[in-house]
Design an enzyme around this catalytic site. Structure first.
Site, PDB file in Angstrom:
ATOM      1  N   TYR B 402       1.659   3.399   0.872  1.00 60.51           N
ATOM      2  CA  TYR B 402       1.513   1.929   0.979  1.00 60.51           C
ATOM      3  C   TYR B 402       2.792   1.234   1.457  1.00 60.51           C
ATOM      4  O   TYR B 402       3.825   1.849   1.550  1.00 60.51           O
ATOM      5  CB  TYR B 402       0.904   1.302  -0.266  1.00 60.51           C
ATOM      6  N   GLU B 403       2.645  -0.022   1.805  1.00 68.25           N
ATOM      7  CA  GLU B 403       3.719  -0.815   2.432  1.00 68.25           C
ATOM      8  C   GLU B 403       4.192  -0.167   3.744  1.00 68.25           C
ATOM      9  O   GLU B 403       5.371  -0.194   4.068  1.00 68.25           O
ATOM     10  CB  GLU B 403       4.922  -1.003   1.488  1.00 68.25           C
ATOM     11  N   GLY B 404       3.297   0.412   4.464  1.00 67.16           N
ATOM     12  CA  GLY B 404       3.651   1.089   5.720  1.00 67.16           C
ATOM     13  C   GLY B 404       3.927   2.553   5.428  1.00 67.16           C
ATOM     14  O   GLY B 404       4.815   2.877   4.641  1.00 67.16           O
TER      15      GLY B 404
END
Lengths: 246, 595
Positions: B402-404
């Protein structure tokens, strides 16, 4: 109403205990200090009372060295209004009680709260000595504290053998506190930020000579490992007892 | 005081000085008190409820978030007019670090305070902020961020959710489907991204859960962070008042990307609490676990693991707080120039987006490494749900996604650096040419100050930077504007840059501590890190070069790489044993009590 909480600054309960100077001195290297847990409860109760009656002023006092200042600031963050530190090593109970009572003689308080004992030397004496030096009541261990409509009196509950004593106490008085007088409080972020604007005064020690010198510290003897013996195996028990000459 | 970089990525071409960087040891008494208070809160309120949290007990997570709000933890960086604490950037990093130990709670907390609150804080109108921010800060309103859809994850702008203006022009009507929505199960306010009509870019909307037309699926059954609520949310003709458009039309995509910068560095720092807890548990377990008549912590095989867990975590602490402070410096600078705090923060984060991405990739992968070795040290016990190691192992895995994802972030690092080089904001091409000229000339002997324990590391760092610039410059020159098609090579070069930043930050941190506390263990940490990072930098450079060069040209680049990654061999075994012994004796690894 003015409440004073006398806090001890004691090694964290998980600290490794060792001694230096031929076992004459506690080794404070690498030791993390905390506010004594019983004083934490006392402070929390005072803050609770203040939450109901904002006219109450809460002061905290420590007899000790500069390293305790962060803990006094923590007390301010939790909700005390001002802090004092008497700048001297707290050699023994009588000495500390002398310092505290001299301070109170100059700065009167209605209620003086302490822990029932500090958790380092656990003498459980400072509250009673302070009370007798000031000529006021001292009670410990106190598990409940409530204000009375009569401002000169408080209601407390105190543990006694096989029971609980409920008392009405005329102020001023010294109380040694323990749980469940209150639940200890975590300082909130706003409190921590406000603490820096509250006064922390360092004052010189009062004249008083300590009569106690420390000869030697030693750690308690290591306990033997626990031996669990099956109930059907009495012989093993007999052998084990014989080995210990019991 | 800590005035170092002008623009992110500059560390590649600039020498740094320990006095100019921030290290965790620089935190003051007040900041440490906040960290302690937060730790006490976790021990009192969160950790004892772990089991109930993991079972998603209804109402519990929002209740715990509310309690953290009572302490002031939900509005650390929000200004005081909205009930926040207006703290410095690195202080809020420190709190994210401490909370990181809690896995599911940390994810819920991070989503609420980060992606759910910050878009409104940074881009909202005064009216919008007054309406929703105080509630988000106190914990009376719970927030969630709805970007991802079944067909758009990393490619966020491909979202299919649509908004059209209602006939009376007072509302947008939203239709679409969002997934992986953290806190979805209990959120009151959703920040939803959708395209208006046939716009090219997304717009953002503030949608109250009570608006009619919102439905959701059951909780997702996840690999880890099982206690955090994750839902699919459906928007079926949801009428959203036009005043709830957040930012300008089509500004949503920019909002989403900018918020991710902050999310990335916070995620980086947020893994640290977990790393330290796993290391401390592993040390305690290996001290207590007796095999062959001795604690297993006395074995070299275990020491080797503990030492590597420590070195990696230590360097991770170094990079996140170093980058955090650089962002903070920029914020202060922009504020002095007259920008609002909001705008200053956004601009500063954008400038240091390279560092944010580095922190995210490096930290999430280190967490994975640390939990993996934690399970290994626990042996069979590590595979049992009886001890917390199994949960730590499962919870860690999401961090790389997550978050890239790690991959997207690696590509982003190089993408930004290439763009900035082309724009001449940071001249990596020129610096690369300089190194090329140096290679053509007669080599000079290495010369360093033998009285300075750290001088050899700084010399080595200087060399590694040259090695990276050669590989970077050569690849850029070779592929020109087609370089984006060479993802493997870009990721290799990213790895070199990440390792450099980690190693350099570790050396700067150890050196800065050493100035006050000359403890020999600091030199061992620097030594172990030099070995580890150099090895990785060399192998990534080798892989990148072999992927597109051959013959003379390949030989030339490889010999340059060798020259710039060469150093006098060290006794790695002894070095790692000393590091491990230090922490095994202490019995733990703590942020503020290392030596």
């Amino acid at each position: 109403m003015n409440i004073l909480i006398c806090i001890s600054c004691v090694p964290d309960t998980t600290s490794t205990i060792s001694f230096v100077n031929d076992d004459k001195k506690f080794n404070s290297d690498g030791v993390q200090y905390i506010i004594g847990p019983y004083e934490d409860y006392a402070l929390a109760r005072a803050v609770e009372l203040k939450e109901k009656d904002n006219s109450i002023n809460i002061s905290v006092l420590n007899v000790g060295l500069e390293r305790n200042d962060p803990l006094l600031r923590k007390a301010l963050a939790i909700g005390a209004d001002d802090a004092y530190r008497i700048d001297v090593f707290p050699n023994d109970s009588l000495f500390v009680a002398h310092q505290i009572s001299s301070f109170i003689n100059e700065n009167p308080f209605d209620i003086i709260l302490m822990g029932k004992e500090s958790i380092d030397f656990n003498s459980s004496q400072v509250h009673h000595i302070t009370g007798s030096l000031l000529g006021i009541p001292s009670l410990s261990p106190v598990t409940q504290l409530d204000l009375n409509s009569n401002k000169n009196k408080i209601l407390i509950k105190k543990e006694i053998d096989n029971g609980i004593e409920t008392l009405e106490v005329v102020l001023p008085a010294v109380l040694g506190c323990q749980e469940p007088i209150a639940e200890w409080k975590i300082p909130n972020m706003r409190g921590i930020m406000n603490a820096r604007t509250k006064p922390l005064k360092v004052i010189d020690q009062f004249e008083c000579f300590s009569k106690i010198n420390y000869k030697k510290y030693s750690l308690p003897e290591k306990k033997d490992n626990l031996l669990i013996i099956d109930e059907n195996n009495i012989n093993e028990l007999v052998v084990a007892l014989k080995l210990k000459n019991l | 005081m800590y005035n170092e970089s002008i623009i992110g990525g500059e560390f590649l071409i600039k020498e740094s000085n320990p006095e100019n960087i921030f290290i965790p040891e620089d935190f003051n008494e007040e900041q440490k008190m906040m960290a302690d208070a937060c730790q006490d809160f976790l021990e009192k309120e969160i950790i004892p409820k772990t089991e109930e949290v993991e079972k998603c007990k209804p109402g519990l997570m929002s209740n715990l978030l509310k309690k953290s709000g009572d302490l002031g933890l939900l509005g650390l960086s929000i200004s005081e007019e909205f009930g926040g604490m207006n703290m410095t950037f690195n202080t809020s990093m420190l709190i994210a670090d401490v909370i990181g130990i809690t896995g599911s709670f940390s994810t819920a907390y991070g989503a609420h305070t980060g992606i759910a609150t910050l878009p409104l804080y940074f881009y909202g109108t005064d009216v919008q902020k007054k309406k929703y921010l105080p509630g988000l800060v106190s914990g009376d309103i719970m927030g969630a961020y709805c970007l991802t859809e079944p067909d758009s994850g990393s490619d966020a702008n491909a979202a299919k959710s649509r908004a059209v203006l209602s006939k009376n022009k007072k509302s947008y009507i939203i239709n679409g489907q969002k997934m992986w929505i953290t806190n979805g199960g209990f959120a009151d306010l959703l920040t939803v991204f959708a395209k208006i009509d046939n716009d090219k870019y997304l717009s953002a909307f503030l949608i109250e859960k009570d608006f009619s037309g919102i439905t959701m699926n059951e909780e997702e059954n996840k690999l880890g962070i099982k206690g955090s609520s994750t839902r699919q949310i459906f928007f079926n003709n949801v009428f959203v008042p036009i005043e709830n458009l957040l930012g300008q039309r089509e500004e949503g995509f920019k909002i989403a990307l900018n918020i991710l910068n902050i999310g990335r560095i916070k995620l980086g720092v947020g893994v640290l609490g977990g790393c330290r807890a796993v290391i401390s548990s592993s040390i305690q377990y290996s001290n207590e676990r007796i095999q062959f008549g001795v604690p297993i912590s006395s074995f070299g095989a275990i020491k080797n693991k503990i030492a590597q867990m420590v070195v990696k975590t230590f360097s991770c602490e170094a990079i996140t707080y170093r980058a955090g402070q650089e962002i903070e410096n920029k914020v202060i600078e922009f504020e002095k120039e007259g920008l609002s705090k909001n705008k200053s923060e956004l601009k500063a984060l954008e400038l240091f987006s390279v560092e944010c991405a580095i922190c995210k990739v490096y930290a999430s992968e280190i967490l994975d490494y640390v939990v993996d070795e934690g399970v290994q040290i626990y042996g069979g016990m590590g595979f049992s749900e009886e001890v917390p190691m199994a949960r730590a192992y499962r919870d860690a895995r999401i961090s790389r996604i997550y978050e890239g994802t790690s991959e997207i972030n690696r590509l982003l690092i190089l993408g930004i650096l290439l763009k900035r080089s082309v724009k001449n904001e940071i001249n990596l091409f020129n610096e690369s040419k300089k190194v090329l000229n140096e290679l053509m000339s007669v080599p000079t002997f290495e010369d360093y100050d033998i009285n300075n324990n750290f001088s050899k590391y700084y010399n080595h760092i200087k060399k590694i930077k040259k090695g990276i610039l050669i590989i970077f410059g050569n690849a850029a020159l070779h592929f020109k504007n087609k370089i984006n098609e060479e993802q493997e090579i870009l990721m290799n070069i990213s790895d070199m840059i990440i390792e450099l930043y980690a190693f350099e930050s570790l050396v700067l941190r150890t050196n800065k501590i050493y100035l006050n506390q000359p403890n020999a263990i600091l030199l061992e940490l620097a030594q172990a890190s030099m070995y580890e990072s150099t090895k990785n930098i060399y192998s990534s450079g080798f892989e990148a070069s072999c992927s597109y060069l051959e013959g003379e040209e390949l030989n030339f680049i490889l010999s340059a790489l060798k020259r710039y990654t060469n150093y006098n061999p060290i006794n790695l075994k002894d070095c790692r044993r000393k590091i491990a012994d230090h922490f095994i004796k202490k019995g733990n690894y703590k942020l503020f009590n290392l030596l």
